[in-house]
Design a protein around this motif. Structure first.
Motif, PDB file in Angstrom:
ATOM      1  N   GLN A   3       0.882  -1.272  -0.157  1.00 15.01           N
ATOM      2  CA  GLN A   3      -0.081  -0.026   0.021  1.00 15.01           C
ATOM      3  C   GLN A   3       0.970   1.315  -0.109  1.00 15.01           C
ATOM      4  O   GLN A   3       1.931   1.414   0.663  1.00 15.01           O
ATOM      5  CB  GLN A   3      -0.959   0.044   1.284  1.00 15.01           C
ATOM      6  N   GLU A   4       0.412   2.537  -0.762  1.00 11.82           N
ATOM      7  CA  GLU A   4       1.073   3.376  -0.708  1.00 11.82           C
ATOM      8  C   GLU A   4       1.179   4.111   0.780  1.00 11.82           C
ATOM      9  O   GLU A   4       0.213   3.914   1.371  1.00 11.82           O
ATOM     10  CB  GLU A   4       0.263   4.593  -1.655  1.00 11.82           C
ATOM     11  N   LEU A   5       2.387   4.848   1.025  1.00 11.92           N
ATOM     12  CA  LEU A   5       2.403   5.421   2.354  1.00 11.92           C
ATOM     13  C   LEU A   5       1.403   6.275   2.763  1.00 11.92           C
ATOM     14  O   LEU A   5       1.105   6.276   3.807  1.00 11.92           O
ATOM     15  CB  LEU A   5       4.052   5.883   2.372  1.00 11.92           C
ATOM     16  N   GLY A   6       1.210   7.046   1.941  1.00 16.33           N
ATOM     17  CA  GLY A   6       0.124   8.299   2.347  1.00 16.33           C
ATOM     18  C   GLY A   6      -1.303   7.790   2.866  1.00 16.33           C
ATOM     19  O   GLY A   6      -1.861   7.752   3.768  1.00 16.33           O
ATOM     20  N   PRO A   7      -1.825   6.835   1.686  1.00 12.83           N
ATOM     21  CA  PRO A   7      -3.096   6.322   2.198  1.00 12.83           C
ATOM     22  C   PRO A   7      -3.142   5.365   3.477  1.00 12.83           C
ATOM     23  O   PRO A   7      -3.905   5.140   4.133  1.00 12.83           O
ATOM     24  CB  PRO A   7      -3.515   5.440   0.929  1.00 12.83           C
ATOM     25  N   LEU A   8      -1.960   4.547   3.540  1.00 13.78           N
ATOM     26  CA  LEU A   8      -1.819   3.743   4.671  1.00 13.78           C
ATOM     27  C   LEU A   8      -1.614   4.495   5.823  1.00 13.78           C
ATOM     28  O   LEU A   8      -2.350   4.075   7.007  1.00 13.78           O
ATOM     29  CB  LEU A   8      -0.087   3.126   4.361  1.00 13.78           C
ATOM     30  N   ALA A   9      -0.951   5.653   5.853  1.00 15.72           N
ATOM     31  CA  ALA A   9      -0.959   6.403   7.230  1.00 15.72           C
ATOM     32  C   ALA A   9      -2.302   7.043   7.569  1.00 15.72           C
ATOM     33  O   ALA A   9      -2.571   6.973   8.741  1.00 15.72           O
ATOM     34  CB  ALA A   9      -0.058   7.843   6.947  1.00 15.72           C
ATOM     35  N   ARG A  10      -3.195   7.285   6.528  1.00 17.09           N
ATOM     36  CA  ARG A  10      -4.370   8.020   6.802  1.00 17.09           C
ATOM     37  C   ARG A  10      -5.134   6.844   7.471  1.00 17.09           C
ATOM     38  O   ARG A  10      -5.928   7.011   8.386  1.00 17.09           O
ATOM     39  CB  ARG A  10      -5.100   8.293   5.486  1.00 17.09           C
ATOM     40  N   THR A  11      -5.167   5.522   6.860  1.00 20.75           N
ATOM     41  CA  THR A  11      -5.931   4.526   7.552  1.00 20.75           C
ATOM     42  C   THR A  11      -5.402   4.119   8.875  1.00 20.75           C
ATOM     43  O   THR A  11      -6.367   3.862   9.793  1.00 20.75           O
ATOM     44  CB  THR A  11      -5.841   3.339   6.380  1.00 20.75           C
ATOM     45  N   LEU A  12      -4.288   4.233   9.220  1.00 21.63           N
ATOM     46  CA  LEU A  12      -3.438   4.043  10.599  1.00 21.63           C
ATOM     47  C   LEU A  12      -4.294   5.035  11.471  1.00 21.63           C
ATOM     48  O   LEU A  12      -4.220   4.759  12.456  1.00 21.63           O
ATOM     49  CB  LEU A  12      -2.078   3.808  10.511  1.00 21.63           C
ATOM     50  N   SER A  13      -4.112   6.279  10.844  1.00 23.73           N
ATOM     51  CA  SER A  13      -4.358   7.270  11.760  1.00 23.73           C
ATOM     52  C   SER A  13      -5.826   7.665  12.331  1.00 23.73           C
ATOM     53  O   SER A  13      -6.282   8.086  13.473  1.00 23.73           O
ATOM     54  CB  SER A  13      -3.889   8.732  11.128  1.00 23.73           C
ATOM     55  N   LEU A  14      -6.896   7.171  11.379  1.00 25.40           N
ATOM     56  CA  LEU A  14      -8.143   7.697  11.635  1.00 25.40           C
ATOM     57  C   LEU A  14      -8.565   7.189  13.150  1.00 25.40           C
ATOM     58  O   LEU A  14      -9.404   7.687  13.667  1.00 25.40           O
ATOM     59  CB  LEU A  14      -9.222   7.133  10.622  1.00 25.40           C
TER      60      LEU A  14
END
Length: 221
Positions: A3-14
């Motif tokens: 998974q791309e880093l940006g979308p991954l970080a969004r998913t992890l952060s929410l």
């Protein structure tokens, strides 16, 4: 890691923003991401947008815990938490280290290190710019309310400057907003950030002049 880093970080952060108050919720993180990318597009240097976007999503994941009194420093906690989350997803250690620095250096607290990388400086500026301009003033009012609200009361008392180290004035609440906004605009690192900051400062100057006129305050603010 697929998974791309940006979308991954969004998913992890929410999940961390579920209990956040409006000033530091997922929408603040998204605005910081958007402004950071806008600034990056105006930069002369090379910007790793994956690092920048991931840092924007993760930078305030510790805010709800800090507000609840569970931790003392949301920057420090978020840095460690983000590192664990990203490592578990197979993100490379050097990229994690770069994100950690961005998160650790995004605050204006005395304990925060100076941002060294361009990504860290852009994140810092984008975060501070979300406390300036029209939307920024609304957000700062939310922050004042969060800090001055009294337990058990429905409404915050933003006239009370006892916790803000401000002298008593005819308009303590609005002076606090102005002081906080100016403090943040005075610390911006990048040229694109300072350019955007000037336009937002111009709006705020007009706003505070109008506000002073409406409440009958004369003289310099």
């Amino acid at each position: 890691m697929t998974q791309e880093l940006g979308p991954l970080a969004r998913t992890l952060s929410l999940p961390y923003y579920e209990d956040a108050l409006p000033a530091h919720d997922q929408f603040h993180a998204k605005r910081v991401r958007d402004v950071a990318l806008r600034l990056a597009n105006d930069c002369d240097g090379s910007v790793d947008r994956d690092i920048l976007v991931a840092s924007a999503w993760l930078h305030d994941i510790g805010r709800p815990r800090e507000r609840a009194g569970e931790i003392d420093d949301h920057d420090e906690w978020a840095t460690a938490e983000a590192a664990q989350l990203l490592a578990a997803e197979g993100v490379e250690p050097d990229r994690i280290d770069r994100i950690k620095h961005c998160i650790r250096a995004h605050s204006i607290r005395a304990s925060s290190p100076e941002p060294r990388t361009l990504e860290a400086k852009l994140l810092f500026d984008a975060d501070k710019l979300d406390a300036a301009g029209a939307r920024g003033l609304v957000r700062l009012a939310c922050i004042v309310g969060e800090r001055s609200g009294r337990t058990g009361e429905k409404y915050a008392v933003i006239d009370d400057t006892s916790d803000a180290d401000l002298e008593t004035s005819a308009s303590p609440d609005i002076e606090l907003l102005r002081d906080w906004a100016e403090e943040r605009l005075d610390t911006l690192y990048t040229q694109p950030g300072r350019r955007l900051g000037r336009t937002r400062r111009e709006f705020m100057d007009e706003f505070f002049t109008q506000f002073a006129g409406e409440i009958g305050v004369t003289g310099e603010w």
